[in-house]
Motif scaffolding. Structure first.
Motif, PDB file in Angstrom:
ATOM      1  N   THR A 212       0.877  -1.171   0.000  1.00 51.25           N
ATOM      2  CA  THR A 212       0.000   0.000   0.000  1.00 51.25           C
ATOM      3  C   THR A 212       0.919   1.226   0.000  1.00 51.25           C
ATOM      4  O   THR A 212       2.120   1.091   0.267  1.00 51.25           O
ATOM      5  N   PRO A 213       0.358   2.406  -0.275  1.00 49.76           N
ATOM      6  CA  PRO A 213       1.223   3.600  -0.211  1.00 49.76           C
ATOM      7  C   PRO A 213       1.921   3.734   1.134  1.00 49.76           C
ATOM      8  O   PRO A 213       3.068   4.165   1.204  1.00 49.76           O
ATOM      9  N   SER A 214       1.262   3.324   2.216  1.00 52.54           N
ATOM     10  CA  SER A 214       1.926   3.525   3.502  1.00 52.54           C
ATOM     11  C   SER A 214       3.070   2.522   3.693  1.00 52.54           C
ATOM     12  O   SER A 214       4.049   2.820   4.378  1.00 52.54           O
ATOM     13  N   VAL A 215       2.964   1.329   3.075  1.00 54.54           N
ATOM     14  CA  VAL A 215       4.091   0.392   3.115  1.00 54.54           C
ATOM     15  C   VAL A 215       5.276   1.002   2.356  1.00 54.54           C
ATOM     16  O   VAL A 215       6.429   0.934   2.794  1.00 54.54           O
ATOM     17  N   MET A 216       4.961   1.637   1.211  1.00 54.86           N
ATOM     18  CA  MET A 216       6.041   2.248   0.427  1.00 54.86           C
ATOM     19  C   MET A 216       6.699   3.378   1.206  1.00 54.86           C
ATOM     20  O   MET A 216       7.924   3.529   1.212  1.00 54.86           O
ATOM     21  N   LEU A 217       5.871   4.176   1.866  1.00 62.83           N
ATOM     22  CA  LEU A 217       6.424   5.273   2.667  1.00 62.83           C
ATOM     23  C   LEU A 217       7.300   4.717   3.790  1.00 62.83           C
ATOM     24  O   LEU A 217       8.402   5.224   4.055  1.00 62.83           O
ATOM     25  N   GLY A 218       6.807   3.643   4.427  1.00 59.88           N
ATOM     26  CA  GLY A 218       7.574   3.012   5.511  1.00 59.88           C
ATOM     27  C   GLY A 218       8.914   2.504   5.005  1.00 59.88           C
ATOM     28  O   GLY A 218       9.947   2.686   5.655  1.00 59.88           O
ATOM     29  N   ALA A 219       8.911   1.869   3.823  1.00 60.33           N
ATOM     30  CA  ALA A 219      10.154   1.305   3.280  1.00 60.33           C
ATOM     31  C   ALA A 219      11.114   2.422   2.882  1.00 60.33           C
ATOM     32  O   ALA A 219      12.335   2.316   3.075  1.00 60.33           O
ATOM     33  N   MET A 220      10.565   3.512   2.345  1.00 62.99           N
ATOM     34  CA  MET A 220      11.432   4.637   1.982  1.00 62.99           C
ATOM     35  C   MET A 220      12.051   5.235   3.255  1.00 62.99           C
ATOM     36  O   MET A 220      13.261   5.505   3.310  1.00 62.99           O
ATOM     37  N   GLY A 221      11.222   5.417   4.276  1.00 61.86           N
ATOM     38  CA  GLY A 221      11.727   5.962   5.546  1.00 61.86           C
ATOM     39  C   GLY A 221      12.808   5.063   6.114  1.00 61.86           C
ATOM     40  O   GLY A 221      13.841   5.536   6.591  1.00 61.86           O
ATOM     41  N   LEU A 372      -0.274   8.713  17.937  1.00 61.07           N
ATOM     42  CA  LEU A 372       1.096   8.225  18.119  1.00 61.07           C
ATOM     43  C   LEU A 372       1.646   8.690  19.465  1.00 61.07           C
ATOM     44  O   LEU A 372       1.485   9.859  19.828  1.00 61.07           O
ATOM     45  N   THR A 373       2.310   7.775  20.168  1.00 60.75           N
ATOM     46  CA  THR A 373       2.975   8.196  21.409  1.00 60.75           C
ATOM     47  C   THR A 373       4.171   9.072  21.031  1.00 60.75           C
ATOM     48  O   THR A 373       4.576   9.109  19.867  1.00 60.75           O
ATOM     49  N   VAL A 374       4.757   9.741  22.022  1.00 59.80           N
ATOM     50  CA  VAL A 374       5.876  10.646  21.724  1.00 59.80           C
ATOM     51  C   VAL A 374       7.005   9.875  21.010  1.00 59.80           C
ATOM     52  O   VAL A 374       7.578  10.341  20.019  1.00 59.80           O
ATOM     53  N   PHE A 375       7.278   8.670  21.507  1.00 62.83           N
ATOM     54  CA  PHE A 375       8.320   7.835  20.895  1.00 62.83           C
ATOM     55  C   PHE A 375       7.996   7.596  19.413  1.00 62.83           C
ATOM     56  O   PHE A 375       8.818   7.848  18.528  1.00 62.83           O
ATOM     57  N   ASN A 376       6.780   7.104  19.148  1.00 66.72           N
ATOM     58  CA  ASN A 376       6.415   6.796  17.753  1.00 66.72           C
ATOM     59  C   ASN A 376       6.334   8.053  16.900  1.00 66.72           C
ATOM     60  O   ASN A 376       6.664   8.033  15.716  1.00 66.72           O
ATOM     61  N   LEU A 377       5.903   9.152  17.511  1.00 72.71           N
ATOM     62  CA  LEU A 377       5.789  10.407  16.767  1.00 72.71           C
ATOM     63  C   LEU A 377       7.173  10.879  16.302  1.00 72.71           C
ATOM     64  O   LEU A 377       7.363  11.241  15.134  1.00 72.71           O
ATOM     65  N   PHE A 378       8.141  10.839  17.216  1.00 68.77           N
ATOM     66  CA  PHE A 378       9.494  11.271  16.853  1.00 68.77           C
ATOM     67  C   PHE A 378      10.045  10.399  15.728  1.00 68.77           C
ATOM     68  O   PHE A 378      10.684  10.884  14.794  1.00 68.77           O
ATOM     69  N   ASP A 379       9.792   9.087  15.831  1.00 70.03           N
ATOM     70  CA  ASP A 379      10.274   8.171  14.803  1.00 70.03           C
ATOM     71  C   ASP A 379       9.588   8.476  13.466  1.00 70.03           C
ATOM     72  O   ASP A 379      10.242   8.631  12.433  1.00 70.03           O
ATOM     73  N   TYR A 380       8.259   8.583  13.503  1.00 72.45           N
ATOM     74  CA  TYR A 380       7.508   8.774  12.252  1.00 72.45           C
ATOM     75  C   TYR A 380       7.889  10.095  11.574  1.00 72.45           C
ATOM     76  O   TYR A 380       8.195  10.142  10.386  1.00 72.45           O
ATOM     77  N   VAL A 381       7.878  11.170  12.359  1.00 75.49           N
ATOM     78  CA  VAL A 381       8.140  12.487  11.764  1.00 75.49           C
ATOM     79  C   VAL A 381       9.563  12.556  11.193  1.00 75.49           C
ATOM     80  O   VAL A 381       9.779  13.046  10.088  1.00 75.49           O
ATOM     81  N   SER A 382      10.524  12.016  11.942  1.00 71.46           N
ATOM     82  CA  SER A 382      11.894  12.122  11.424  1.00 71.46           C
ATOM     83  C   SER A 382      12.109  11.180  10.248  1.00 71.46           C
ATOM     84  O   SER A 382      12.524  11.614   9.169  1.00 71.46           O
ATOM     85  N   SER A 383      11.787   9.887  10.409  1.00 70.67           N
ATOM     86  CA  SER A 383      12.131   8.917   9.357  1.00 70.67           C
ATOM     87  C   SER A 383      11.266   9.087   8.118  1.00 70.67           C
ATOM     88  O   SER A 383      11.767   9.056   7.002  1.00 70.67           O
ATOM     89  N   ASN A 384       9.965   9.208   8.324  1.00 70.05           N
ATOM     90  CA  ASN A 384       9.081   9.183   7.154  1.00 70.05           C
ATOM     91  C   ASN A 384       8.837  10.565   6.551  1.00 70.05           C
ATOM     92  O   ASN A 384       8.358  10.657   5.427  1.00 70.05           O
ATOM     93  N   ILE A 385       9.128  11.625   7.279  1.00 73.95           N
ATOM     94  CA  ILE A 385       8.884  12.955   6.710  1.00 73.95           C
ATOM     95  C   ILE A 385      10.189  13.732   6.502  1.00 73.95           C
ATOM     96  O   ILE A 385      10.552  14.053   5.372  1.00 73.95           O
TER      97      ILE A 385
END
Ligand code: PFF
Length: 449
Positions: A212-221, A372-385
């Motif tokens: 899915t697009p989110s899998v692609m975003l995850g793999a790119m991140g 997203l918890t703070v931990f997951n938020l930091f991971d998501y925002v930095s890696s995927n964005i």
């Protein structure tokens, strides 16, 4: 302003430190759990595409900027494009580095807890369920994860304050080869497990219905995170490279070794996941629950467990040192801070934010943003964005704005063996392929289109 710049002493030192930055929790902890969440084989395939087709050229782009200017991430863009807004990458990189340092140190702190637990033979617990319960009660504790995060960051301070060459280079030279050897030993062990075939099928057989697009975003991140790419870490490190370091070859070796370690980690983890009847999509706790179960079933379990977690801790350390170096180089180059003072500020902020991340599996689990918890938020925002956006800006800058003679002369250094067609291929990727792919995955993955 700019002081006399340190340099990595040897060619091996250059490889060991860049690989040391790339190889870490991103390969051994993050890759298996992300692949587990996103369906295995297809995730791996997209990750490989992003590492080799997009990642390697963008790594070269960061190397070109860093070595050509010999400056920190902010200073480099100011020198190359004065008065123009490209320097925004510098600020994004500084933000990403502190976000990543904060949540990454939490997981590195887990490795310290596990060294401790291994020395105590996990309190005599031997059942798989017991070991899982132990992780949960540790991660949700009110103080232990935060304490280890702070201990880990304090160790970073001690190493960083000693300077580039002495601290980082010596450690990486010894540690990286050892980590590789021990991973191969564990791999052989996992391949002999009852559900090895099932685990390998999950990891290597792509099921495109899962994409899915989110899998692609995850793999790119994951690809960017794993290569330490898009936040100026490699700009900073390559500012310490010598003029004769071959950039393309260094980027290629780095990407290969990084990928090998992630695949080895997958081959260790997934046969065990299926053998012990665990859920591959267990998330961040996956690796920490599975590994002790693996060691328990090996002869000499305590020794393996201690050794592995020490190496994982050291691999994390060489990665966090590289991300801290982004801010430290910035503060020393731009504002004339002493190295010690810059390090103290950087580590101090990370201790504060890291403690919040550490508690977000327990008492602060209710603090969420968009679920997203703070931990997951930091991971998501930095890696995927931030990292993909940073990578896209860097590739456009080197592909379109930077003088082509700079690109050519940096890539075709004497003895590098680089041919004109290779330079052309890198430039085509930076101009067209990387920005288009990153842009598309980004827009689709975030649901903006
Ligand atoms: N590449 C590291 C890993 O895979 O563990 C993480 C990382 C290091 C990300 C340095 C960003 C960075 F600047």
């Amino acid at each position: 302003m700019t002081q006399q710049r340190a340099q990595f002493a040897t060619r091996l030192g250059v490889i060991a430190t860049t690989v040391g930055s790339a190889v870490g929790l991103g390969n051994i902890w993050r890759f298996p759990f992300e692949a587990g969440v996103h369906g295995g084989g297809a995730f791996l395939l997209i990750d490989l595409f992003f590492i080799f087709i997009i990642g390697v050229p963008v790594v070269c782009a960061e190397f070109i900027i860093g070595r050509h200017t010999g400056l920190n991430v902010r200073g480099a863009f100011r020198k190359l494009a004065p008065g123009r807004p490209w320097g925004i990458v510098g600020y994004l990189g500084l933000l990403a580095s502190i976000l990543i340092l904060s949540f990454y140190s939490v997981v590195a702190g887990w490795t310290l807890e596990y060294i401790w637990q291994s020395l105590n033979s996990f309190g005599g617990v031997t059942s798989v369920e017991g070991l899982h319960g132990q992780f949960d009660s540790f991660a949700t504790s009110d103080w232990r994860p935060a304490m280890w995060t702070i201990v880990f960051l304090a160790i970073n301070y001690l190493i960083l304050a000693r300077g580039v060459q002495k601290g980082i280079e010596k450690m990486s030279n010894i540690m990286m080869p050892l980590l590789f050897v021990i991973l191969v030993v564990f791999c052989i062990n996992s391949l002999r497990m009852p559900a090895a075939a099932e685990g390998l099928t999950f990891l290597f057989k792509p099921d495109f219905s899962q994409v899915t697009p989110s899998v692609m975003l995850g793999a790119m991140g994951q690809a960017f995170f794993s290569l330490s790419l898009g936040l100026g870490c490699l700009i900073t490190y390559s500012s310490y490279f010598k003029k004769e370091t071959p950039l393309l070859r260094t980027a290629g070796i780095m990407a290969w070794l990084d990928t090998m370690v992630a695949i080895l980690a997958g081959v260790i983890i997934f046969p065990a996941v299926f053998t012990f009847g665990m859920e591959p999509a267990a998330g961040p706790k996956l690796v920490f629950e599975i590994l002790p179960s693996i060691f328990m079933h090996m002869p000499g379990s305590m020794m393996w467990s201690v050794l592995f977690f020490i190496l994982l801790f050291l691999a994390s350390l060489s990665s966090t040192i590289s991300m801290s170096e982004i801010t430290i180089a910035y503060m020393t180059d731009e504002y004339g801070f002493s190295r010690r003072r810059a390090t103290a500020y950087n580590i101090g902020v990370a201790m504060l934010l890291g403690s919040v991340c550490a508690l977000s599996f327990g008492s602060l689990s209710g603090w969420t943003v968009c679920g997203l918890t703070v931990f997951n938020l930091f991971d998501y925002v930095s890696s995927n964005i931030i990292l993909p956006v940073g990578g896209m800006i860097i590739s456009i800058f080197v592909g379109w704005v930077l003088d082509r003679t700079v690109v050519t002369s940096e890539l075709m250094t004497p003895g590098s063996g680089v041919k004109p067609w290779m330079v052309k291929a890198v430039v085509i990727c930076l101009r067209y392929i990387a920005p288009t792919c990153i842009g598309l995955v980004f827009v689709c993955g975030l649901g903006l289109w």
